[in-house]
Write an enzyme that holds these catalytic residues in place. Structure first.
Site, PDB file in Angstrom:
ATOM      1  N   HIS A  54       0.842  -1.186   0.000  1.00  0.00           N
ATOM      2  CA  HIS A  54       0.000   0.000   0.000  1.00  0.00           C
ATOM      3  C   HIS A  54       0.883   1.244   0.000  1.00  0.00           C
ATOM      4  O   HIS A  54       1.965   1.249   0.589  1.00  0.00           O
ATOM      5  CB  HIS A  54      -0.913   0.022   1.220  1.00  0.00           C
ATOM      6  CG  HIS A  54      -1.958  -1.053   1.200  1.00  0.00           C
ATOM      7  ND1 HIS A  54      -3.107  -0.978   1.952  1.00  0.00           N
ATOM      8  CD2 HIS A  54      -2.036  -2.230   0.513  1.00  0.00           C
ATOM      9  CE1 HIS A  54      -3.854  -2.053   1.735  1.00  0.00           C
ATOM     10  NE2 HIS A  54      -3.212  -2.824   0.870  1.00  0.00           N
ATOM     11  N   GLU A  56       0.787   3.965   1.604  1.00  0.00           N
ATOM     12  CA  GLU A  56       1.145   4.452   2.931  1.00  0.00           C
ATOM     13  C   GLU A  56       2.330   3.691   3.511  1.00  0.00           C
ATOM     14  O   GLU A  56       3.261   4.282   4.058  1.00  0.00           O
ATOM     15  CB  GLU A  56      -0.039   4.319   3.903  1.00  0.00           C
ATOM     16  CG  GLU A  56      -1.266   5.092   3.515  1.00  0.00           C
ATOM     17  CD  GLU A  56      -2.282   4.254   2.743  1.00  0.00           C
ATOM     18  OE1 GLU A  56      -1.894   3.557   1.785  1.00  0.00           O
ATOM     19  OE2 GLU A  56      -3.475   4.309   3.096  1.00  0.00           O
ATOM     20  N   CYS A  84      -6.687   2.054   5.132  1.00  0.00           N
ATOM     21  CA  CYS A  84      -7.297   0.832   5.643  1.00  0.00           C
ATOM     22  C   CYS A  84      -6.811   0.610   7.074  1.00  0.00           C
ATOM     23  O   CYS A  84      -5.947   1.332   7.576  1.00  0.00           O
ATOM     24  CB  CYS A  84      -6.927  -0.354   4.746  1.00  0.00           C
ATOM     25  SG  CYS A  84      -5.189  -0.839   4.860  1.00  0.00           S
ATOM     26  N   CYS A  87      -2.979   0.109   7.348  1.00  0.00           N
ATOM     27  CA  CYS A  87      -2.206   1.340   7.182  1.00  0.00           C
ATOM     28  C   CYS A  87      -2.443   2.313   8.338  1.00  0.00           C
ATOM     29  O   CYS A  87      -1.517   2.991   8.776  1.00  0.00           O
ATOM     30  CB  CYS A  87      -2.544   1.985   5.843  1.00  0.00           C
ATOM     31  SG  CYS A  87      -1.950   0.996   4.446  1.00  0.00           S
TER      32      CYS A  87
END
Length: 150
Positions: A54, A56, A84, A87
């Site tokens: 991801h 992040e 999410c 993260c």
């Protein structure tokens, strides 16, 4: 006109680059205490077959290397989509000062919907949270991406 959120625009650029690679268009930028960019990344899940790729997490890893610490105290993160739960927890562990995000994620969000990580009593660090930054543009990127894939 002065751009109030240049770092979010950079995150949007990272999201566009991710989309061009066939990744879900999510981008993240982390700035240091002085406002300088420490890291910028787009999603990289599909290409390397990495479910943790991801934007992040990639940005947090790079920022921590540059910052010289696993704690990014005084640093801020700009993300095009509400993080999410995975993260959001990483943001807490990294001790990021502020979280700025674009669109809410009604399906997988971990901040304002879903798990609401920062509302849990067991979460040891809570950043300041600012949502809806460049929301329309971030949401449109996602809609366009998924419309093309259908």
């Amino acid at each position: 006109m002065i751009d109030e959120f240049p770092h979010m625009h950079r995150a949007l650029d990272e999201a566009r680059k991710a989309a061009a690679r066939g990744e879900v268009p999510i981008g993240a930028v982390i700035t240091g205490p002085d406002g300088a960019v420490l890291a910028a990344a787009g999603n990289s899940v599909v290409g390397p077959h990495d479910p943790t790729g991801h934007a992040e997490l990639i940005a947090i890893r790079e920022a921590a290397r540059k910052f010289g610490s696993e704690r990014l105290e005084g640093c801020d993160i700009y993300v095009t989509l509400e993080p999410c739960a995975m993260c959001a927890q990483a943001i807490a562990f990294a001790r990021l000062r502020r979280l700025y995000f674009g669109a809410e994620d009604s399906k997988g969000g971990g901040v304002t919907v879903g798990a609401r990580i920062f509302s849990q009593s067991t979460t040891h660090h809570r950043p300041e949270i600012y949502g809806g930054i460049c929301e329309a543009e971030a949401a449109q990127l996602l809609r366009d991406f998924f419309r093309k894939r259908r």
